[in-house]
Design an enzyme around this catalytic site. Structure first.
Site, mmCIF file in Angstrom:
data_model
loop_
_atom_site.group_PDB
_atom_site.id
_atom_site.type_symbol
_atom_site.label_atom_id
_atom_site.label_comp_id
_atom_site.label_asym_id
_atom_site.label_seq_id
_atom_site.Cartn_x
_atom_site.Cartn_y
_atom_site.Cartn_z
ATOM 1 N N CYS A 192 0.848 -1.189 0.000
ATOM 2 C CA CYS A 192 0.000 0.000 0.000
ATOM 3 C C CYS A 192 0.886 1.242 0.000
ATOM 4 O O CYS A 192 2.044 1.186 0.394
ATOM 5 C CB CYS A 192 -0.886 -0.002 1.249
ATOM 6 S SG CYS A 192 -2.398 -0.992 1.082
ATOM 7 N N HIS A 218 -0.822 -7.584 -6.982
ATOM 8 C CA HIS A 218 0.539 -7.400 -7.474
ATOM 9 C C HIS A 218 0.983 -8.635 -8.242
ATOM 10 O O HIS A 218 0.406 -9.709 -8.105
ATOM 11 C CB HIS A 218 1.507 -7.151 -6.314
ATOM 12 C CG HIS A 218 1.798 -8.384 -5.496
ATOM 13 N ND1 HIS A 218 0.885 -8.937 -4.629
ATOM 14 C CD2 HIS A 218 2.896 -9.172 -5.431
ATOM 15 C CE1 HIS A 218 1.413 -10.014 -4.057
ATOM 16 N NE2 HIS A 218 2.630 -10.186 -4.529
ATOM 17 N N HIS A 257 -2.448 -7.699 -1.446
ATOM 18 C CA HIS A 257 -2.475 -6.529 -2.328
ATOM 19 C C HIS A 257 -2.266 -6.959 -3.788
ATOM 20 O O HIS A 257 -1.392 -7.777 -4.061
ATOM 21 C CB HIS A 257 -1.365 -5.566 -1.900
ATOM 22 C CG HIS A 257 -1.515 -4.200 -2.475
ATOM 23 N ND1 HIS A 257 -1.912 -3.120 -1.712
ATOM 24 C CD2 HIS A 257 -1.369 -3.746 -3.734
ATOM 25 C CE1 HIS A 257 -1.967 -2.049 -2.492
ATOM 26 N NE2 HIS A 257 -1.649 -2.408 -3.719
HETATM 27 ZN ZN LIG Z 1 -2.020 -3.126 0.353
#
Ligand SMILES: [Zn+2]
Length: 368
Positions: free
Chosen positions: A82, A195, A193
């Site tokens: 983040c 990615h 997240h």
């Molecule tokens: Zn994140």
């Protein structure tokens, strides 16, 4: 704009993290000031890994014992991907970003090449785990996934993959650049997240080496390119085609290994991402996003775990091996996963519980 492979209006800003690793921002539109410093007190980078050639199979294996300490499934408020906000410092010092790429803090491969080391009368060949591992953050939105991206953002990710391929391919000792995404805890993803990763290998990977041998034999037998023939045959046959655009076609391969496995190829064969033309690039986001969204609709269970793997031709094999994407899930029903057990892990012999023709039909049915 500093990257030679980037098309307007993408810009790229190269910065450094506190321990010297590169962090690169990719932005659509005019360049965004990207000068926030990484203020974290980071330990020096981990020691390198090594690569060893299996003398019995000819497969390269990377030995990276230092990675045991890497971050494992942190809570969302400690997500290292983040942006750095509200006094919390992550791997990305900016308050916001579009696409960000940085060198992995716990790389399997890093550093310059060195001459291979031999032992036991030439039976053992090894060397440093040279190369590079990078992390590609697709969006600053922790809760999104690739399938949620706009076509513009997916295009920016494609531009970033392309730029990284050009740059990493040029590093000394790098033979193959592999861009991929693991999605879902079922796959073993340690960070939620959205990615992906990029590995710049100092060797040709085992699967690519096998494909190269098949392509070379096909050329010797027929005088033709194997990938061209396979794509033409699937498009003519049609039963396993999932979707087709003007410049790309996705199909389930004849001998698919995974319950739902799709290969996506550009109609004009290219060796790697850097060789795609503008028309292919422009169409890619809509085709790929549609495929990912169909995967998510397959089981009625929300996000389907998947692996998305870009195959790119290694150095020396650019004339025969074709860029293509292999997208597959280990999920075979809403409540069953395909595990690699004795037959697959022990013998590399896959047993697929779904016929490729049924898989293709299902993937057409879930179109919207
Ligand atoms: Zn994140």
């Amino acid at each position: 704009m500093s990257g030679t492979t980037l098309t307007q209006p993408t810009s790229r800003t190269v910065t450094a993290l506190a321990d010297g690793r590169q962090l690169i921002y990719y932005d659509r539109g005019p360049a965004v000031p990207r000068n926030t410093r990484d203020e974290r007190p980071l330990d020096p980078r981990a020691p390198g890994s090594e690569v060893r050639l299996d003398p019995a199979t000819g497969d390269w294996v990377t030995v990276a014992a230092h990675r045991q300490a890497r971050t494992y499934r942190p809570p969302a408020e400690e997500c290292p991907l983040c942006p750095s906000r509200d006094g919390r410092l992550s791997e990305i010092p900016a308050e916001d970003y579009q696409v960000a790429v940085f060198e992995n803090r716990f790389p399997s491969l890093a550093g310059p090449p060195a001459a291979p080391v031999h032992g036991a009368d030439g039976l053992w060949t090894g060397g440093p785990g040279a190369g590079r591992c990078e992390v590609v953050c697709f969006t600053a939105d922790h809760d999104a996934s690739f399938a949620d991206l706009t076509p513009e953002r997916a295009r920016l990710v494609l531009d970033a993959w392309t730029d990284r391929t050009a740059e990493l391919s040029a590093l000394p000792g790098v033979r193959q650049v592999y861009c991929f995404e693991n999605r879902g805890a079922e796959i073993g993803v340690t960070l939620a997240h959205p990615h992906g990763q990029i590995y710049a290998f100092p060797f040709t990977t085992p699967r690519t080496a096998r494909m190269a041998a098949r392509a070379t034999a096909h050329r010797a037998d027929t005088g033709r390119n194997l990938s061209d023939d396979l794509l033409a045959a699937e498009r003519a046959h049609g039963e396993r085609v999932v979707l087709s655009g003007e410049h790309w076609t996705a199909f389930v391969p004849y001998a698919a290994r995974w319950p739902y496995e799709v290969h996506l190829l550009p109609h004009r064969r290219v060796p790697d991402l850097t060789a795609l033309d503008e028309r292919q690039r422009a169409e890619f986001p809509s085709v790929y996003l549609e495929l990912l969204r169909r995967f998510d609709r397959l089981f009625g269970t929300g996000r389907t775990p998947y692996i998305s793997a870009w195959h790119q031709a290694p150095a020396g094999l650019r004339d025969e091996l074709a860029l293509h994407l292999e997208l597959f899930t280990i999920r075979r029903t809403a409540d069953k996963l395909k595990y690699l057990a004795g037959v697959e892990s022990g013998m590399d012999a896959f047993v697929n519980d779904v016929t490729p023709e049924d898989a293709a039909r299902r993937l057409r049915e879930v179109a919207q």
